[in-house]
Design a protein around this motif. Structure first.
Motif, mmCIF file in Angstrom:
data_model
loop_
_atom_site.group_PDB
_atom_site.id
_atom_site.type_symbol
_atom_site.label_atom_id
_atom_site.label_comp_id
_atom_site.label_asym_id
_atom_site.label_seq_id
_atom_site.Cartn_x
_atom_site.Cartn_y
_atom_site.Cartn_z
ATOM 1 N N ALA A 192 53.033 -29.221 -0.519
ATOM 2 C CA ALA A 192 53.377 -30.216 0.505
ATOM 3 C C ALA A 192 54.268 -29.594 1.586
ATOM 4 O O ALA A 192 54.052 -29.807 2.782
ATOM 5 C CB ALA A 192 54.087 -31.402 -0.149
ATOM 6 N N LYS A 193 55.270 -28.815 1.155
ATOM 7 C CA LYS A 193 56.146 -28.162 2.128
ATOM 8 C C LYS A 193 55.388 -27.149 2.974
ATOM 9 O O LYS A 193 55.602 -27.041 4.186
ATOM 10 C CB LYS A 193 57.304 -27.464 1.395
ATOM 11 C CG LYS A 193 58.302 -28.428 0.768
ATOM 12 C CD LYS A 193 59.393 -27.667 0.040
ATOM 13 C CE LYS A 193 60.375 -28.639 -0.622
ATOM 14 N NZ LYS A 193 61.432 -27.926 -1.378
ATOM 15 N N GLU A 194 54.482 -26.412 2.343
ATOM 16 C CA GLU A 194 53.689 -25.433 3.078
ATOM 17 C C GLU A 194 52.793 -26.112 4.106
ATOM 18 O O GLU A 194 52.629 -25.626 5.229
ATOM 19 C CB GLU A 194 52.832 -24.621 2.094
ATOM 20 C CG GLU A 194 51.929 -23.582 2.746
ATOM 21 C CD GLU A 194 52.698 -22.526 3.504
ATOM 22 O OE1 GLU A 194 52.146 -22.000 4.496
ATOM 23 O OE2 GLU A 194 53.850 -22.231 3.117
ATOM 24 N N GLN A 195 52.240 -27.262 3.746
ATOM 25 C CA GLN A 195 51.379 -27.987 4.683
ATOM 26 C C GLN A 195 52.194 -28.568 5.837
ATOM 27 O O GLN A 195 51.705 -28.637 6.969
ATOM 28 C CB GLN A 195 50.613 -29.088 3.940
ATOM 29 C CG GLN A 195 49.568 -28.517 3.003
ATOM 30 C CD GLN A 195 48.679 -29.572 2.369
ATOM 31 O OE1 GLN A 195 47.514 -29.330 2.064
ATOM 32 N NE2 GLN A 195 49.210 -30.757 2.149
ATOM 33 N N GLN A 196 53.433 -28.965 5.576
ATOM 34 C CA GLN A 196 54.316 -29.416 6.661
ATOM 35 C C GLN A 196 54.557 -28.283 7.646
ATOM 36 O O GLN A 196 54.453 -28.469 8.865
ATOM 37 C CB GLN A 196 55.655 -29.896 6.095
ATOM 38 C CG GLN A 196 55.633 -31.293 5.524
ATOM 39 C CD GLN A 196 57.046 -31.776 5.200
ATOM 40 O OE1 GLN A 196 58.028 -31.373 5.830
ATOM 41 N NE2 GLN A 196 57.150 -32.636 4.213
#
Length: 304
Positions: free
Chosen positions: A124-128
């Protein structure tokens, strides 16, 4: 499409820029207060889409999901095609997912089909980060393109209008607590593309009209902007209406998974049509008037 050309866009620039600034400030306040309702793409969790062969009542589905004791969730049921969409705040383990499916087959519908998407916190953080990086690269590319094709004033005006478009959509989603996910980012990037296309068309006409204009005082620049907007207004409105019709049809008749994408497109297209005319052109006009008038003909002539 024909219009009564009595309206003076250029001399109303201050009014529209003030209105746009107020809308932006309200959006900043709303976003600060409410924050964004991140979907599982950006906040981790599990999305589960179930295609059932039977009509499922919402109360019965709620009771079933509660009995699984998985945690916080949101439930959406599309009765038209017997589709259930569940968003769990936590990422389900394999055992939880297997138990959910087994119980669903046994208690509700043995012939149902599942589509499950699990996103852990790191993904999720990487996609943000990837989403922010993609939008930043798009803005930088636009600045470079407009600067090379036109001049820095055009580039700055275009970027300000694009930021307004993107932020307007974000503020609407924040106020109404609509889910922000990857399709939302795609919608924003698509909106930026349509908006910059409208803006470039107007800028190109301004540049052409500047080549043949005899600028003796600041009001002559106002006349150039007014003339350019009126010359391109029919084309801009027709383009937006065409795409809006498609977006509205997708929102009304499309599946649950693309409704928010369609809604973001509808809001963004309306905002983009407004910003190209009432923000981008007016910001350029303001910047151009800051340039000494005696240099304007030479500058205009140097932009073939």
């Amino acid at each position: 499409m024909h219009f009564n050309r009595n309206f003076d866009f250029a001399r109303s620039a201050k009014k529209f820029l003030i209105i746009s600034a107020i809308i932006t400030l309200l959006g900043i306040v709303a976003t600060s207060v409410f924050g964004l309702n991140y979907g599982i793409d950006f906040s981790a969790g599990t999305s589960m889409d179930i295609k059932s062969t039977k009509t499922i009542e919402e109360s019965k589905m709620d009771a079933f999901v509660d009995s699984q004791k998985i945690g916080e969730y949101t439930l959406t049921i599309a009765t038209s095609d017997n589709r259930v969409s569940i968003r769990f705040k936590d990422a389900l383990t394999q055992d939880q997912e297997k138990k959910f499916k087994t119980d669903y087959f046994a208690q509700l519908d043995p012939d149902a089909s599942f589509e499950v998407n699990v996103v852990d916190p790191e993904i999720a953080k990487e996609q943000q980060r990837s989403a922010l990086f993609g939008m930043s690269i798009a803005c930088i590319g636009i600045v470079l393109y407009i600067s090379i094709r036109f001049e820095w004033r055009f580039a700055l005006a275009a970027v300000i209008s694009l930021i307004y478009d993107a932020f307007f959509v974000i503020a609407v989603f924040s106020i109404f607590r609509l889910e922000v996910n990857l399709p939302f980012i795609l919608a924003v990037l698509t909106i930026i593309g349509y908006s910059i296309n409208d803006t470039v068309v107007i800028f190109d006409r301004i540049r052409e009209n500047l080549r043949f204009a005899k600028l003796k005082n600041p009001s002559d620049i106002d006349d150039v902007v007014n003339k350019s907007i009126w010359q391109t207004l029919s084309r801009s409105i027709n383009t937006v209406i065409t795409v809006l019709i498609a977006a509205i049809c997708l929102f009304i008749f499309g599946s649950v998974s693309i409704k928010l994408f369609s809604l973001a497109m509808i809001v963004g297209l309306a905002s983009g049509a407004y910003s190209s005319i009432f923000i981008a052109s007016q910001v350029w006009l303001y910047l151009k008037k800051k340039q000494p008038l005696k240099k304007i003909p030479a500058k205009a002539a140097s932009n073939p």
